[in-house]
Design a protein around this motif. Sequence first.
Motif, PDB file in Angstrom:
ATOM      1  N   MET A  15       4.796   4.512  -3.843  1.00 15.30           N
ATOM      2  CA  MET A  15       4.030   5.735  -4.075  1.00 15.30           C
ATOM      3  C   MET A  15       4.949   6.934  -4.342  1.00 15.30           C
ATOM      4  O   MET A  15       4.705   7.722  -5.261  1.00 15.30           O
ATOM      5  CB  MET A  15       3.123   6.018  -2.878  1.00 15.30           C
ATOM      6  N   THR A  16       6.008   7.082  -3.554  1.00 13.98           N
ATOM      7  CA  THR A  16       6.911   8.219  -3.773  1.00 13.98           C
ATOM      8  C   THR A  16       7.605   8.126  -5.127  1.00 13.98           C
ATOM      9  O   THR A  16       7.832   9.144  -5.799  1.00 13.98           O
ATOM     10  CB  THR A  16       7.964   8.307  -2.652  1.00 13.98           C
ATOM     11  N   SER A  17       7.909   6.901  -5.549  1.00 18.18           N
ATOM     12  CA  SER A  17       8.576   6.715  -6.839  1.00 18.18           C
ATOM     13  C   SER A  17       7.619   6.921  -8.008  1.00 18.18           C
ATOM     14  O   SER A  17       8.043   7.319  -9.098  1.00 18.18           O
ATOM     15  CB  SER A  17       9.203   5.318  -6.911  1.00 18.18           C
ATOM     16  N   ALA A  18       6.339   6.648  -7.793  1.00 23.62           N
ATOM     17  CA  ALA A  18       5.345   6.951  -8.828  1.00 23.62           C
ATOM     18  C   ALA A  18       5.174   8.468  -8.950  1.00 23.62           C
ATOM     19  O   ALA A  18       4.992   8.994 -10.046  1.00 23.62           O
ATOM     20  CB  ALA A  18       4.014   6.292  -8.486  1.00 23.62           C
ATOM     21  N   VAL A  19       5.251   9.165  -7.830  1.00 23.07           N
ATOM     22  CA  VAL A  19       5.134  10.624  -7.841  1.00 23.07           C
ATOM     23  C   VAL A  19       6.310  11.259  -8.575  1.00 23.07           C
ATOM     24  O   VAL A  19       6.131  12.153  -9.411  1.00 23.07           O
ATOM     25  CB  VAL A  19       5.051  11.182  -6.394  1.00 23.07           C
ATOM     26  N   ASP A  20       7.541  10.781  -8.270  1.00 27.24           N
ATOM     27  CA  ASP A  20       8.712  11.433  -8.887  1.00 27.24           C
ATOM     28  C   ASP A  20       9.046  10.884 -10.278  1.00 27.24           C
ATOM     29  O   ASP A  20       9.981  11.339 -10.921  1.00 27.24           O
ATOM     30  CB  ASP A  20       9.935  11.347  -7.969  1.00 27.24           C
ATOM     31  N   GLY A  21       8.281   9.898 -10.745  1.00 25.94           N
ATOM     32  CA  GLY A  21       8.472   9.392 -12.098  1.00 25.94           C
ATOM     33  C   GLY A  21       9.437   8.233 -12.229  1.00 25.94           C
ATOM     34  O   GLY A  21       9.659   7.741 -13.340  1.00 25.94           O
ATOM     35  N   SER A  22      10.017   7.758 -11.107  1.00 23.55           N
ATOM     36  CA  SER A  22      10.923   6.605 -11.174  1.00 23.55           C
ATOM     37  C   SER A  22      10.170   5.345 -11.582  1.00 23.55           C
ATOM     38  O   SER A  22      10.715   4.471 -12.260  1.00 23.55           O
ATOM     39  CB  SER A  22      11.613   6.380  -9.825  1.00 23.55           C
ATOM     40  N   TYR A  23       8.930   5.231 -11.119  1.00 30.74           N
ATOM     41  CA  TYR A  23       8.052   4.133 -11.497  1.00 30.74           C
ATOM     42  C   TYR A  23       6.914   4.681 -12.348  1.00 30.74           C
ATOM     43  O   TYR A  23       6.344   5.737 -12.025  1.00 30.74           O
ATOM     44  CB  TYR A  23       7.425   3.451 -10.271  1.00 30.74           C
ATOM     45  N   ASP A  24       6.573   3.969 -13.402  1.00 29.71           N
ATOM     46  CA  ASP A  24       5.368   4.328 -14.158  1.00 29.71           C
ATOM     47  C   ASP A  24       4.127   3.871 -13.400  1.00 29.71           C
ATOM     48  O   ASP A  24       3.090   4.540 -13.429  1.00 29.71           O
ATOM     49  CB  ASP A  24       5.404   3.673 -15.540  1.00 29.71           C
ATOM     50  N   ILE A  25       4.259   2.714 -12.718  1.00 31.88           N
ATOM     51  CA  ILE A  25       3.166   2.167 -11.923  1.00 31.88           C
ATOM     52  C   ILE A  25       3.709   1.820 -10.540  1.00 31.88           C
ATOM     53  O   ILE A  25       4.671   1.058 -10.417  1.00 31.88           O
ATOM     54  CB  ILE A  25       2.574   0.898 -12.575  1.00 31.88           C
ATOM     55  N   GLY A  26       3.114   2.386  -9.510  1.00 32.26           N
ATOM     56  CA  GLY A  26       3.506   2.063  -8.142  1.00 32.26           C
ATOM     57  C   GLY A  26       2.553   1.044  -7.538  1.00 32.26           C
ATOM     58  O   GLY A  26       1.381   0.996  -7.900  1.00 32.26           O
ATOM     59  N   MET A  27       3.047   0.225  -6.636  1.00 32.05           N
ATOM     60  CA  MET A  27       2.220  -0.799  -5.983  1.00 32.05           C
ATOM     61  C   MET A  27       2.140  -0.504  -4.480  1.00 32.05           C
ATOM     62  O   MET A  27       3.151  -0.239  -3.832  1.00 32.05           O
ATOM     63  CB  MET A  27       2.836  -2.193  -6.167  1.00 32.05           C
ATOM     64  N   ALA A  28       0.913  -0.563  -3.943  1.00 31.43           N
ATOM     65  CA  ALA A  28       0.706  -0.346  -2.504  1.00 31.43           C
ATOM     66  C   ALA A  28      -0.297  -1.372  -1.982  1.00 31.43           C
ATOM     67  O   ALA A  28      -1.417  -1.454  -2.491  1.00 31.43           O
ATOM     68  CB  ALA A  28       0.197   1.065  -2.228  1.00 31.43           C
ATOM     69  N   SER A  29       0.130  -2.130  -0.983  1.00 34.59           N
ATOM     70  CA  SER A  29      -0.773  -3.142  -0.418  1.00 34.59           C
ATOM     71  C   SER A  29      -1.561  -2.539   0.746  1.00 34.59           C
ATOM     72  O   SER A  29      -1.656  -3.101   1.838  1.00 34.59           O
ATOM     73  CB  SER A  29       0.040  -4.358   0.052  1.00 34.59           C
ATOM     74  N   ARG A  30      -2.118  -1.389   0.499  1.00 26.98           N
ATOM     75  CA  ARG A  30      -2.937  -0.647   1.459  1.00 26.98           C
ATOM     76  C   ARG A  30      -3.673   0.445   0.703  1.00 26.98           C
ATOM     77  O   ARG A  30      -3.461   0.640  -0.501  1.00 26.98           O
ATOM     78  CB  ARG A  30      -2.059  -0.009   2.543  1.00 26.98           C
ATOM     79  N   GLU A  31      -4.540   1.160   1.419  1.00 26.90           N
ATOM     80  CA  GLU A  31      -5.174   2.338   0.832  1.00 26.90           C
ATOM     81  C   GLU A  31      -4.129   3.437   0.671  1.00 26.90           C
ATOM     82  O   GLU A  31      -3.188   3.537   1.464  1.00 26.90           O
ATOM     83  CB  GLU A  31      -6.303   2.843   1.735  1.00 26.90           C
ATOM     84  N   LEU A  32      -4.287   4.270  -0.348  1.00 28.90           N
ATOM     85  CA  LEU A  32      -3.378   5.395  -0.502  1.00 28.90           C
ATOM     86  C   LEU A  32      -3.697   6.466   0.543  1.00 28.90           C
ATOM     87  O   LEU A  32      -4.852   6.667   0.924  1.00 28.90           O
ATOM     88  CB  LEU A  32      -3.480   6.004  -1.906  1.00 28.90           C
TER      89      LEU A  32
END
Length: 300
Positions: free
Chosen positions: A230-247
């Motif tokens: 999630m943090t990497s999706a926010v800062d743009g390191s990842y185009d798509i972030g994966m989370a095995s939980r609710e955000l």
Amino acid sequence: MKMKKFIAVCSIAGMLAAAVTGCGSGSTDSKDSSASEWDSSNDITVVSREDGSGTRGAFIELFGVQEEVDGDKVDMTTEGAQITNSTSVMLTTVAGDEYAIGYVSLGSLDETVKAVKIDGAEATAENIKSGTYKVSRPFNIATKEDLDNEVAEDFINFIMSEEGQKVVSDNGYIPVDDVKAFEGTQPSGKAVIGGSSSIAPVMEKLAEAYKEVNPNAELELQTSDSTTGMTSAVDGSYDIGMASRELKDEELSQGLKATVIATDGIAVIVNKGNPTEDMSTEQVKSIYTGEALSWDEVTE
């Protein structure tokens, strides 16, 4: 003289034979006894995931290991727990310790360990879908609201299509309903996907299937944990972030948009030498909060 030599040789041969037989017998006895040596009075080896793991976050919530203290949610996992930083390490740790207990994504479960029933229900996709097995959580992907990457957008469309959800189902997860056939645009370029190690195995399969329909795309998959995703999706390191939980609310407030791509169960696992077959939610909680220290406290 020859007779004495013959007798001596025979005696030595006999002693060697007896030694070999004795060794063989001892080995057999040891193997037989080890199969029945599992001792419920032994301490439980509690194995948990690292902070930031979506699987840990979902597990402590579903089993009540997370409690509210002065208005804050506090993880009450025992300080004596061994911490593993990935699904694969969790599996090998439990497989190597007869008295260990751990937890993994249902889709990552393999034959090296044994999943116990929870409250009488087996950890299966069918039981999750029917609601019989209640230990389940969503698999989420997250992107910025203003995502500007054609490959990432097209790949997400594939994941949420009939073709993508078939990959989800084929890999033991609960697919999303009401999906349509994929209509891709075959854009060129690169997208970086990263985060939860629980989602990574099925994401890898999805990426492979997508590249068959769009060879112009380059997908890079990085495995870390849900919080990093999630943090990497926010800062743009990842185009798509994966989370095995609710955000979390603070993640959504930073401009992330979540999409549920599948539902997954969490399997509680023990060593294959452990005779335990069924545990209650309360028994699992008591182990992970440190209230129960030995197996006989939860199995007898």
